[in-house]
Design an enzyme around this catalytic site. Sequence first.
Site, PDB file in Angstrom:
ATOM      1  N   LYS A  29       0.825  -1.219   0.000  1.00  0.00           N
ATOM      2  CA  LYS A  29       0.000   0.000   0.000  1.00  0.00           C
ATOM      3  C   LYS A  29       0.858   1.268   0.000  1.00  0.00           C
ATOM      4  CE  LYS A  29      -4.024  -1.893   2.343  1.00  0.00           C
ATOM      5  NZ  LYS A  29      -5.012  -1.740   3.412  1.00  0.00           N
ATOM      6  N   ASP A  39     -10.010   2.653   3.035  1.00  0.00           N
ATOM      7  CA  ASP A  39     -10.004   1.820   4.248  1.00  0.00           C
ATOM      8  C   ASP A  39     -10.702   2.515   5.415  1.00  0.00           C
ATOM      9  OD1 ASP A  39      -8.682  -0.394   3.194  1.00  0.00           O
ATOM     10  OD2 ASP A  39      -6.701   0.450   3.600  1.00  0.00           O
TER      11      ASP A  39
END
Length: 270
Positions: free
Chosen positions: A65, A101
């Site tokens: 990420k 997220d």
Amino acid sequence: MSLYAVFGHPIDHSLSPRIHEAFGALTGRLVHYERREAHPGGLAQALAAFAAEGGRGANITVPVKGEAFTLAARVTARAARARAVNTLSWDNGAWVGDNTDGIGLVRDLTVNHGWSLPDRRVLLIGAGGAAQGIVGPLLDAGIAILAISNRTPARAQGLVWACADARVRLAAAGGAAGSRYDLVINATAAGLSGGLPAPLDAVFEDAIVYDLMYGPKARAFLSHARAHGAREVADGLGMLVEQAAESFLLWHGVRPPTPSVLERLRTEVD
Ligand code: ATR
């Protein structure tokens, strides 16, 4: 038909293809979504090949990420705040990075579980990439206090400083002993090896307790919390589905309904 995929390592057991294909069926779209291996240092090459094949959207998971954040030609404000990218969209020949997220977590907490966040005192255990990704949206949701505790205190201190928000503080030395929180969130990687985060001296009595991991990886922490008086506990399966719904919205312009998808996955992961 556009091509979508999730990149990371290990990637074999990712539920993302199932989730996105289910969203496609629910919204009348044929979605082709694959799993692709991306080892640290290998994401740029994997993404270039994907774009050449017609890839138009990618989810990014552990451990790349941060790499996706540095590779994106542009990033959104929420990705910049998380310093991580979990969603890439192909736009005019370049990847634009976003992070869904945190909003996925907030939606799971508030919509799926019906917990109110404004004015809540929150203890966040962990200060790595997963923790970093959720602090901004939690603060935006109106929580009163965010105390951060981490095995390596210097890393927690770094996250406190990075937040630059008076509501964010280091949890009391040696963990969070003595302080009571309405919501305790485990954002550590301890569950990957089936264990509890250490040191663990949070007060769970009467708290709502959440683990960003789901299924068996969340079990040790949530069982411990329940045994120590937690009022309610939940794992991160809902967050997984909700972050996917936000990515789907970015790519397809429609937010799919999530309850039936979450219900179906629940019967399989537990
Ligand atoms: P992720 O992207 O999953 O957050 P990470 O950035 O490597 O991965 O961060 C892992 C987090 O889990 C860190 O907060 C780490 O604590 P340290 O900063 O002290 O390394 C925490 N962690 C991992 N295993 C742990 C364990 N057994 N007990 C407590 N904390 C643990």
